[in-house]
Design a protein around this motif. Structure first.
Motif, PDB file in Angstrom:
ATOM      1  N   LEU A 139     -46.956 -65.594  75.371  1.00 12.33           N
ATOM      2  CA  LEU A 139     -48.003 -65.941  74.406  1.00 12.33           C
ATOM      3  C   LEU A 139     -48.165 -64.892  73.311  1.00 12.33           C
ATOM      4  O   LEU A 139     -49.136 -64.926  72.563  1.00 12.33           O
ATOM      5  CB  LEU A 139     -49.337 -66.149  75.139  1.00 12.33           C
ATOM      6  N   TRP A 140     -47.225 -63.973  73.252  1.00  7.26           N
ATOM      7  CA  TRP A 140     -47.319 -62.879  72.266  1.00  7.26           C
ATOM      8  C   TRP A 140     -47.492 -63.438  70.850  1.00  7.26           C
ATOM      9  O   TRP A 140     -48.420 -63.044  70.133  1.00  7.26           O
ATOM     10  CB  TRP A 140     -46.065 -62.010  72.363  1.00  7.26           C
ATOM     11  N   ASN A 141     -46.590 -64.343  70.454  1.00  4.51           N
ATOM     12  CA  ASN A 141     -46.626 -64.863  69.072  1.00  4.51           C
ATOM     13  C   ASN A 141     -47.934 -65.588  68.774  1.00  4.51           C
ATOM     14  O   ASN A 141     -48.542 -65.375  67.724  1.00  4.51           O
ATOM     15  CB  ASN A 141     -45.466 -65.840  68.850  1.00  4.51           C
TER      16      ASN A 141
ATOM     17  N   MET B  85     -53.435 -65.544  66.425  1.00  8.38           N
ATOM     18  CA  MET B  85     -54.854 -65.761  66.672  1.00  8.38           C
ATOM     19  C   MET B  85     -55.731 -64.584  66.282  1.00  8.38           C
ATOM     20  O   MET B  85     -56.793 -64.777  65.686  1.00  8.38           O
ATOM     21  CB  MET B  85     -55.056 -66.074  68.136  1.00  8.38           C
ATOM     22  N   VAL B  86     -55.291 -63.365  66.596  1.00  9.91           N
ATOM     23  CA  VAL B  86     -56.156 -62.215  66.290  1.00  9.91           C
ATOM     24  C   VAL B  86     -56.373 -62.038  64.786  1.00  9.91           C
ATOM     25  O   VAL B  86     -57.333 -61.399  64.369  1.00  9.91           O
ATOM     26  CB  VAL B  86     -55.646 -60.880  66.911  1.00  9.91           C
ATOM     27  N   LYS B  87     -55.502 -62.650  63.987  1.00  8.16           N
ATOM     28  CA  LYS B  87     -55.689 -62.561  62.529  1.00  8.16           C
ATOM     29  C   LYS B  87     -56.935 -63.332  62.096  1.00  8.16           C
ATOM     30  O   LYS B  87     -57.559 -63.009  61.108  1.00  8.16           O
ATOM     31  CB  LYS B  87     -54.480 -63.187  61.820  1.00  8.16           C
ATOM     32  N   TYR B  88     -57.250 -64.373  62.835  1.00 11.29           N
ATOM     33  CA  TYR B  88     -58.334 -65.275  62.420  1.00 11.29           C
ATOM     34  C   TYR B  88     -59.558 -65.228  63.318  1.00 11.29           C
ATOM     35  O   TYR B  88     -60.595 -65.773  62.980  1.00 11.29           O
ATOM     36  CB  TYR B  88     -57.813 -66.721  62.357  1.00 11.29           C
TER      37      TYR B  88
ATOM     38  N   THR C 154     -57.974 -63.724  73.671  1.00  9.03           N
ATOM     39  CA  THR C 154     -57.425 -65.082  73.510  1.00  9.03           C
ATOM     40  C   THR C 154     -58.484 -66.164  73.717  1.00  9.03           C
ATOM     41  O   THR C 154     -58.144 -67.304  74.050  1.00  9.03           O
ATOM     42  CB  THR C 154     -56.259 -65.305  74.501  1.00  9.03           C
ATOM     43  N   MET C 155     -59.742 -65.805  73.519  1.00  9.55           N
ATOM     44  CA  MET C 155     -60.853 -66.728  73.802  1.00  9.55           C
ATOM     45  C   MET C 155     -60.642 -68.160  73.276  1.00  9.55           C
ATOM     46  O   MET C 155     -60.785 -69.111  74.050  1.00  9.55           O
ATOM     47  CB  MET C 155     -62.156 -66.131  73.264  1.00  9.55           C
ATOM     48  N   PRO C 156     -60.260 -68.361  72.005  1.00 10.95           N
ATOM     49  CA  PRO C 156     -60.111 -69.751  71.567  1.00 10.95           C
ATOM     50  C   PRO C 156     -58.953 -70.494  72.255  1.00 10.95           C
ATOM     51  O   PRO C 156     -58.886 -71.707  72.188  1.00 10.95           O
ATOM     52  CB  PRO C 156     -59.817 -69.634  70.065  1.00 10.95           C
ATOM     53  N   LEU C 157     -58.057 -69.755  72.864  1.00  7.44           N
ATOM     54  CA  LEU C 157     -56.892 -70.388  73.508  1.00  7.44           C
ATOM     55  C   LEU C 157     -57.027 -70.464  75.020  1.00  7.44           C
ATOM     56  O   LEU C 157     -56.107 -70.905  75.698  1.00  7.44           O
ATOM     57  CB  LEU C 157     -55.621 -69.605  73.193  1.00  7.44           C
ATOM     58  N   THR C 158     -58.139 -70.000  75.547  1.00 10.84           N
ATOM     59  CA  THR C 158     -58.245 -69.934  77.008  1.00 10.84           C
ATOM     60  C   THR C 158     -58.300 -71.339  77.611  1.00 10.84           C
ATOM     61  O   THR C 158     -58.792 -72.278  76.990  1.00 10.84           O
ATOM     62  CB  THR C 158     -59.494 -69.153  77.458  1.00 10.84           C
TER      63      THR C 158
ATOM     64  N   ASP D 273     -45.661 -70.778  73.073  1.00  9.47           N
ATOM     65  CA  ASP D 273     -46.620 -70.363  72.027  1.00  9.47           C
ATOM     66  C   ASP D 273     -46.831 -71.464  70.982  1.00  9.47           C
ATOM     67  O   ASP D 273     -47.858 -71.498  70.322  1.00  9.47           O
ATOM     68  CB  ASP D 273     -46.155 -69.068  71.365  1.00  9.47           C
ATOM     69  N   ARG D 274     -45.846 -72.388  70.847  1.00  6.42           N
ATOM     70  CA  ARG D 274     -45.990 -73.508  69.891  1.00  6.42           C
ATOM     71  C   ARG D 274     -47.167 -74.400  70.311  1.00  6.42           C
ATOM     72  O   ARG D 274     -47.933 -74.847  69.468  1.00  6.42           O
ATOM     73  CB  ARG D 274     -44.718 -74.353  69.845  1.00  6.42           C
ATOM     74  N   LEU D 275     -47.263 -74.651  71.609  1.00  4.73           N
ATOM     75  CA  LEU D 275     -48.378 -75.474  72.098  1.00  4.73           C
ATOM     76  C   LEU D 275     -49.702 -74.749  71.874  1.00  4.73           C
ATOM     77  O   LEU D 275     -50.712 -75.355  71.530  1.00  4.73           O
ATOM     78  CB  LEU D 275     -48.225 -75.771  73.595  1.00  4.73           C
ATOM     79  N   LYS D 276     -49.656 -73.444  72.053  1.00  2.00           N
ATOM     80  CA  LYS D 276     -50.873 -72.651  71.865  1.00  2.00           C
ATOM     81  C   LYS D 276     -51.292 -72.641  70.398  1.00  2.00           C
ATOM     82  O   LYS D 276     -52.477 -72.589  70.084  1.00  2.00           O
ATOM     83  CB  LYS D 276     -50.650 -71.223  72.386  1.00  2.00           C
ATOM     84  N   GLN D 277     -50.303 -72.671  69.526  1.00  2.00           N
ATOM     85  CA  GLN D 277     -50.614 -72.710  68.094  1.00  2.00           C
ATOM     86  C   GLN D 277     -51.303 -74.043  67.748  1.00  2.00           C
ATOM     87  O   GLN D 277     -52.210 -74.078  66.932  1.00  2.00           O
ATOM     88  CB  GLN D 277     -49.342 -72.533  67.271  1.00  2.00           C
ATOM     89  N   ASP D 278     -50.861 -75.103  68.412  1.00  2.00           N
ATOM     90  CA  ASP D 278     -51.521 -76.402  68.231  1.00  2.00           C
ATOM     91  C   ASP D 278     -52.960 -76.330  68.759  1.00  2.00           C
ATOM     92  O   ASP D 278     -53.889 -76.827  68.125  1.00  2.00           O
ATOM     93  CB  ASP D 278     -50.724 -77.490  68.958  1.00  2.00           C
ATOM     94  N   ASP D 279     -53.126 -75.690  69.928  1.00  2.00           N
ATOM     95  CA  ASP D 279     -54.476 -75.506  70.487  1.00  2.00           C
ATOM     96  C   ASP D 279     -55.358 -74.772  69.488  1.00  2.00           C
ATOM     97  O   ASP D 279     -56.530 -75.104  69.299  1.00  2.00           O
ATOM     98  CB  ASP D 279     -54.420 -74.669  71.773  1.00  2.00           C
ATOM     99  N   LEU D 280     -54.769 -73.744  68.868  1.00  2.00           N
ATOM    100  CA  LEU D 280     -55.529 -72.918  67.917  1.00  2.00           C
ATOM    101  C   LEU D 280     -55.939 -73.731  66.694  1.00  2.00           C
ATOM    102  O   LEU D 280     -57.088 -73.660  66.241  1.00  2.00           O
ATOM    103  CB  LEU D 280     -54.650 -71.741  67.502  1.00  2.00           C
ATOM    104  N   MET D 281     -54.992 -74.550  66.188  1.00  2.00           N
ATOM    105  CA  MET D 281     -55.290 -75.394  65.028  1.00  2.00           C
ATOM    106  C   MET D 281     -56.429 -76.357  65.364  1.00  2.00           C
ATOM    107  O   MET D 281     -57.376 -76.510  64.587  1.00  2.00           O
ATOM    108  CB  MET D 281     -54.035 -76.180  64.649  1.00  2.00           C
ATOM    109  N   ARG D 282     -56.344 -76.968  66.530  1.00  2.00           N
ATOM    110  CA  ARG D 282     -57.382 -77.926  66.915  1.00  2.00           C
ATOM    111  C   ARG D 282     -58.721 -77.235  67.136  1.00  2.00           C
ATOM    112  O   ARG D 282     -59.778 -77.771  66.832  1.00  2.00           O
ATOM    113  CB  ARG D 282     -56.958 -78.699  68.174  1.00  2.00           C
ATOM    114  N   HIS D 283     -58.652 -75.988  67.641  1.00  2.00           N
ATOM    115  CA  HIS D 283     -59.894 -75.217  67.838  1.00  2.00           C
ATOM    116  C   HIS D 283     -60.576 -74.940  66.493  1.00  2.00           C
ATOM    117  O   HIS D 283     -61.773 -75.174  66.334  1.00  2.00           O
ATOM    118  CB  HIS D 283     -59.565 -73.898  68.555  1.00  2.00           C
ATOM    119  N   PHE D 284     -59.789 -74.476  65.523  1.00  2.00           N
ATOM    120  CA  PHE D 284     -60.370 -74.167  64.196  1.00  2.00           C
ATOM    121  C   PHE D 284     -60.888 -75.443  63.532  1.00  2.00           C
ATOM    122  O   PHE D 284     -61.930 -75.421  62.874  1.00  2.00           O
ATOM    123  CB  PHE D 284     -59.341 -73.475  63.301  1.00  2.00           C
ATOM    124  N   MET D 285     -60.154 -76.548  63.701  1.00  2.00           N
ATOM    125  CA  MET D 285     -60.585 -77.816  63.113  1.00  2.00           C
ATOM    126  C   MET D 285     -61.905 -78.267  63.734  1.00  2.00           C
ATOM    127  O   MET D 285     -62.830 -78.686  63.034  1.00  2.00           O
ATOM    128  CB  MET D 285     -59.486 -78.862  63.353  1.00  2.00           C
TER     129      MET D 285
END
Lengths: 286, 194
Positions: free
Chosen positions: A38-40, A45-48, A111-115, B104-116
């Motif tokens: 989950l590094w990438n 995430m930490v940027k935002y 990683t709170m928003p991704l937990t 991490d691609r799936l997590k990026q999708d999670d992040l996008m949906r979280h911000f939305m």
């Protein structure tokens, strides 16, 4: 388990020391893998996701890495990786337990928003793992008695946490009409952010959906009972691993599947490892 | 009584303390699981601690699986035409299927949906003033994330978002799609959060 048997179990030496050590190390290795995979995503995430500095000094010390991660992400993660690698190779002790909890708490905050469920389970395991130290730490017999009972109680508490993950989920499903009718799987087939498209069409068949829904409910509720009995424990754990592997493939949740499968190690006994070892070919034993 | 016997008595006393704690813990877990949320103790600090640490779940509850949100994005650079509408979430999933180690691609999708989701929730608080929405921290975060991480181009002049919910109707046993937010904005005119 009657009350007397429970007291006898808690007070009669460190229970399944080897199996518990394997469990602790496995959780550490899984955390290490999660950090690397989950590094990438964490870096993005930490940027935002700006993390504030706690007001109290104890909070500042406890959560310092999560605050530092905003500007020095790689440094913090490399520090965590180093500590986890050291933790894998040294004997499990109170300090390594406390440091692991500290790392888990900070990772959870970063990683709170991704937990997801995997993070929640890891946090709960990390709390209990602090006390899973079987190396004699105290000279006083009274303190040793405490260490012994606390060790066994923390193992039992961990097992209960896992068991209640299934009980609360199974109970909720049993009480929900859409799960009883199988419509829940139709809803899941519509979750674009979860469902593997390969299985999407399969979950539109109402008969399959009813069958899957009741298999899920029955598995979750029977796990709570069958995992405690010697004759059914291993089969229940194998069924659990298969259950989570299926979820991992169909619903794209490999993290949760791995975390739950690793948590099953806390249900194993030292004798299980002896049993496995005796059945391994001679060449692999050495 | 010899020292070994007294030690046994002591350790059994300690064990009894923990046995009671475990019994109370199990009863608390059962209570918080089987009783409805409006029952006493459900809104106390103990309940919160239990739901955070000791009583994890339930997963796949009806309200979590009944709505599937989708986000479609198109953009226009200072010079040129609008790009086609893209579902970046599906793109990220496709990348994961072709390389499952790229979790991490799936997590990026999670992040996008979280911000939305965060930005969408603020919409209801500021629905009277669209300009106010575009200056909220949540919307700025979404805008910056889409511009830098998803589109990845410098000269983006306009972004068009279509946020839709696909919900299951038990009566009709069918899905109903609703566009819940349709907004066009200039990312350069939204605040800079960092």
């Amino acid at each position: 388990m009657t009350y007397d048997r429970l007291i006898a179990w808690l007070s009669s030496g460190f229970q399944n020391q080897k199996a518990v050590t394997v469990f602790c190390k496995a959780v550490l290795i899984l955390t290490l893998l999660r950090i690397l995979f989950l590094w990438n995503a964490s870096l993005v995430m930490v940027k935002y996701h700006h993390l504030s500095t706690p007001r109290s000094w104890s909070g500042k010390i406890m959560l310092a890495p999560s605050v530092l991660a905003g500007d020095h992400f790689s440094l913090v993660y490399i520090f965590f990786i180093t500590l986890l690698i050291i933790g894998v190779f040294i004997r499990w002790n109170y300090l390594s337990g406390a440091i692991f909890f500290w790392i888990t708490l900070n990772l959870y905050r970063i990683t709170m928003p991704l937990t997801n469920g995997a993070d929640q389970v890891q946090l709960a395991l990390a709390v209990c793992m602090i006390f899973m130290v079987s190396t004699p730490y105290f000279k006083s017999p009274k303190m040793m008695a405490w260490q012994n009972v606390v060790f066994n109680a923390s193992v039992l508490a961990t097992q209960l946490i896992i068991v209640f993950v299934y009980f609360i989920s199974g109970w909720d499903k049993l009480m929900t009409a859409s799960w009883r009718t199988g419509d829940a799987f139709l809803m899941i087939s519509n979750l674009q952010h979860l469902i593997n498209p390969f299985f999407k069409d399969l979950l539109t068949n109402s008969i399959i959906n009813i069958a899957l829904a009741w298999i899920t409910i029955l598995f979750e509720l029977t796990f709570v009972v069958f995992v405690w009995f010697r004759s059914t424990r291993i089969f229940t754990l194998i069924a659990g691993v298969l259950f989570h592997v299926t979820i991992a493939i169909v619903l794209n949740l490999p993290e949760f599947a791995l975390m739950m499968s690793v948590s099953y190690l806390v249900f194993l006994k030292d004798t299980d490892y002896v049993f496995i070892k005796n059945r391994l070919p001679e060449s692999s034993k050495s | 009584m010899n020292s070994s016997a007294s030690h046994d008595v002591y350790i059994r006393k300690v064990a009894a303390c923990f046995a009671w704690m475990i019994v109370i813990h199990v009863l608390a877990c059962i209570y918080f699981t089987v009783t409805p949320k409006y029952y006493p103790l459900h809104r106390t600090a103990i309940a919160l601690l239990y739901k955070r640490v000791f009583l994890i779940g339930p997963f796949y509850t009806e309200h979590r699986i009944s709505i599937s949100p989708s986000l479609y994005i198109r953009y226009k650079e200072s010079v040129g035409e609008w790009s086609p509408l893209v579902d970046y979430g599906s793109d990220l999933h496709r990348q994961y299927y072709s390389a499952p180690w790229r979790y991490d691609r799936l997590k990026q999708d999670d992040l996008m949906r979280h911000f939305m989701r965060e930005a969408f929730n603020t919409k209801w608080k500021h629905s009277h003033d669209p300009a106010e929405i575009s200056n909220t921290k949540q919307f700025c975060t979404l805008s910056a994330f889409i511009t830098k991480e998803l589109i990845g181009k410098e000269n983006v002049d306009s972004i068009h978002l279509i946020y839709s919910f696909s919900a299951f109707s038990a009566e009709q046993s069918a899905f109903k799609v609703d566009t819940v937010w349709n907004i066009t904005f200039n990312p350069k005119q939204t605040c800079d959060i960092r």
